[in-house]
Design a protein around this motif. Structure first.
Motif, PDB file in Angstrom:
ATOM      1  N   TRP A  84       6.354  -6.514  31.484  1.00 59.20           N
ATOM      2  CA  TRP A  84       5.239  -5.579  31.629  1.00 59.20           C
ATOM      3  C   TRP A  84       4.750  -5.276  30.219  1.00 59.20           C
ATOM      4  O   TRP A  84       5.470  -4.694  29.412  1.00 59.20           O
ATOM      5  N   LEU A 110       4.668  -4.148  44.087  1.00 56.17           N
ATOM      6  CA  LEU A 110       4.420  -5.085  42.980  1.00 56.17           C
ATOM      7  C   LEU A 110       5.625  -5.987  42.753  1.00 56.17           C
ATOM      8  O   LEU A 110       5.485  -7.203  42.552  1.00 56.17           O
ATOM      9  N   SER A 141       3.243   1.513  45.546  1.00 56.23           N
ATOM     10  CA  SER A 141       2.639   0.365  44.860  1.00 56.23           C
ATOM     11  C   SER A 141       3.630  -0.274  43.894  1.00 56.23           C
ATOM     12  O   SER A 141       3.680  -1.504  43.757  1.00 56.23           O
ATOM     13  N   TRP A 155      -1.450  -9.743  44.226  1.00 54.26           N
ATOM     14  CA  TRP A 155      -1.940  -8.420  43.832  1.00 54.26           C
ATOM     15  C   TRP A 155      -1.442  -7.359  44.810  1.00 54.26           C
ATOM     16  O   TRP A 155      -1.054  -7.645  45.943  1.00 54.26           O
ATOM     17  N   VAL A 156      -1.480  -6.119  44.341  1.00 52.95           N
ATOM     18  CA  VAL A 156      -1.219  -4.936  45.161  1.00 52.95           C
ATOM     19  C   VAL A 156      -2.326  -3.946  44.838  1.00 52.95           C
ATOM     20  O   VAL A 156      -2.637  -3.715  43.663  1.00 52.95           O
ATOM     21  N   GLN A 189       6.004  -8.528  45.732  1.00 52.21           N
ATOM     22  CA  GLN A 189       5.036  -9.624  45.669  1.00 52.21           C
ATOM     23  C   GLN A 189       5.373 -10.602  44.545  1.00 52.21           C
ATOM     24  O   GLN A 189       5.270 -11.826  44.709  1.00 52.21           O
ATOM     25  N   GLU A 196      -1.362  -4.512  34.922  1.00 50.55           N
ATOM     26  CA  GLU A 196      -1.973  -3.300  35.464  1.00 50.55           C
ATOM     27  C   GLU A 196      -3.407  -3.149  34.991  1.00 50.55           C
ATOM     28  O   GLU A 196      -3.839  -3.775  34.020  1.00 50.55           O
ATOM     29  N   ILE A 222       4.009  -8.260  35.481  1.00 47.99           N
ATOM     30  CA  ILE A 222       3.188  -7.273  36.180  1.00 47.99           C
ATOM     31  C   ILE A 222       2.021  -6.934  35.271  1.00 47.99           C
ATOM     32  O   ILE A 222       2.208  -6.599  34.098  1.00 47.99           O
ATOM     33  N   VAL A 271       8.651   0.529  40.322  1.00 52.03           N
ATOM     34  CA  VAL A 271       9.058  -0.806  39.850  1.00 52.03           C
ATOM     35  C   VAL A 271      10.537  -0.803  39.469  1.00 52.03           C
ATOM     36  O   VAL A 271      11.303  -1.692  39.862  1.00 52.03           O
ATOM     37  N   VAL A 317       1.724 -10.706  39.045  1.00 48.35           N
ATOM     38  CA  VAL A 317       1.136  -9.865  40.090  1.00 48.35           C
ATOM     39  C   VAL A 317       0.294  -8.814  39.401  1.00 48.35           C
ATOM     40  O   VAL A 317       0.649  -8.316  38.329  1.00 48.35           O
ATOM     41  N   HIS A 370      -1.717  -5.136  39.569  1.00 45.29           N
ATOM     42  CA  HIS A 370      -1.927  -3.862  40.255  1.00 45.29           C
ATOM     43  C   HIS A 370      -3.419  -3.570  40.206  1.00 45.29           C
ATOM     44  O   HIS A 370      -3.938  -3.014  39.248  1.00 45.29           O
TER      45      HIS A 370
END
Length: 357
Positions: free
Chosen positions: A76, A316, A312, A170-171, A319, A137, A135, A97, A157, A159
């Motif tokens: 991240w 994340l 979410s 995606w979420v 996914q 964002e 991830i 997360v 993925v 957000h």
């Protein structure tokens, strides 16, 4: 009294070979079961994991990496702009997360840098193979981070979503649909001049929310009546000033907030204006269910659309792990929104895909 063996010798570490002998399963099956692969039945995975727990097995990460070619870490990377790390929205997602990665025996590698350096940070982690996926964002339209990650083929993925969401996992919530609905409900209650105190439109979520609110006016055949005020990310400390500015227009009879943080901060400006919430001013807000934001004073006085950011965070990880473990095609996941409207508002205008509490 003499002990057998060297004094103080620690018990030898349990290995996958020990688990294989105890269960009568191949080392390959044991390894894949411990790593959650779907080609091992759920019953076998549960049996292996339970036995590993009972025998005190702990994975050797270096050995795992050699066998699976996986780091068992996800990355991240975040821009280190002012107040980004104290943003309660970020904190809530990150908490989800961290809880979910435990289910996969994964770690989170967190890094930050100046916005202009973020893509080079991604390149560094990709090149040294220190994470299995990322991830991402707060996507922006035509996001450079997504440009780069799509070129690498490494799982990631997002957000949120931008224009290429069919190409990555995606979420998200239905930003357009939720704010279109919220605006239509207020219009249906007779409010023709509405202030929308939105997030930072450098980011896709805020653009979609504004577009949704505008669409509601268009559907009602109204060409004007929505005035948008934009906060600068991360939407903290903007609620008072933007509410004060909105209420300079005496024709405003309703305010929609993009975040409950701003709705709470806006209360002082409303009180100073001699307007009364629920009487000559209707308030509605997005509520991300931030556990450190107290909405007690607003319950029953304003309307909410709710979708927990903590959920979410969990989604994340789920996914991303689908992509990392199974190399499955990227898919998206919508976190459902729930409406809690004041009794005087027309709940029948909320479409069936949303829950009305």
């Amino acid at each position: 009294m003499q002990e057998d063996g060297p004094i103080g010798r620690e018990r030898e570490q349990v290995t996958i070979k020990d688990l294989s002998a105890a269960l009568g399963l191949s080392i390959t099956t044991i390894s894949r079961a411990l790593n959650g692969y779907s080609d091992v039945s759920a019953k076998t995975r549960e049996r292996v994991q339970q036995t590993a727990l009972e025998m005190g097995y702990t994975p050797n990460r270096n050995a795992q990496r050699l066998v699976t070619q996986k780091s068992h870490s996800i990355g991240w990377i975040k821009g280190d702009g002012s107040q980004h790390f104290v943003d309660p929205h970020f904190v809530e997602v990150f908490a989800g997360v961290l809880r979910e990665v435990k289910q996969y025996d994964y770690d989170v590698v967190f890094a930050s840098g100046a916005e202009k350096e973020v893509v080079s940070l991604y390149q560094r982690y990709v090149n040294d193979q220190s994470v299995d996926g990322f991830i991402v964002e707060l996507p922006q339209p035509n996001d450079a981070r997504i440009d780069y990650l799509l070129s690498t083929g490494l799982p990631f993925v997002v957000h949120g979503r931008e224009g290429r969401s069919d190409q990555y996992a995606w979420v998200d919530i239905d930003n357009f649909g939720l704010f279109e609905t919220l605006t239509r409900v207020l219009l249906g209650a007779g409010h023709k001049q509405i202030a929308f105190i939105n997030g930072d439109e450098h980011y896709s979520f805020a653009v979609e929310r504004r577009r949704g609110a505008e669409a509601a006016f268009q559907q009602m055949g109204l060409s004007s009546g929505l005035t948008t005020y934009n906060a600068v990310h991360p939407m903290v400390h903007a609620g008072f000033q933007l509410t004060q500015k909105a209420l300079e227009n005496p024709d405003i009879t309703a305010i929609i907030y993009s975040s409950a943080v701003m709705a709470v901060e806006g209360q002082a400006a409303i009180e100073a204006s001699n307007r009364t919430v629920g009487d000559d001013l209707e308030i509605a807000t997005m509520d991300d269910e931030l556990r450190h934001v107290d909405l007690t004073q607003l319950e029953g006085r304003i309307s909410f659309v709710r979708a927990p950011l903590n959920d979410s965070g969990h989604a994340l990880v789920r996914q991303l792990m689908k992509r990392v473990q199974n190399k499955s095609a990227p898919t998206g996941e919508l976190i459902p929104g729930r409406f809690k409207l004041r009794p005087n508002l027309p709940a029948e205008l909320v479409p069936d895909q949303f829950i009305v509490e």
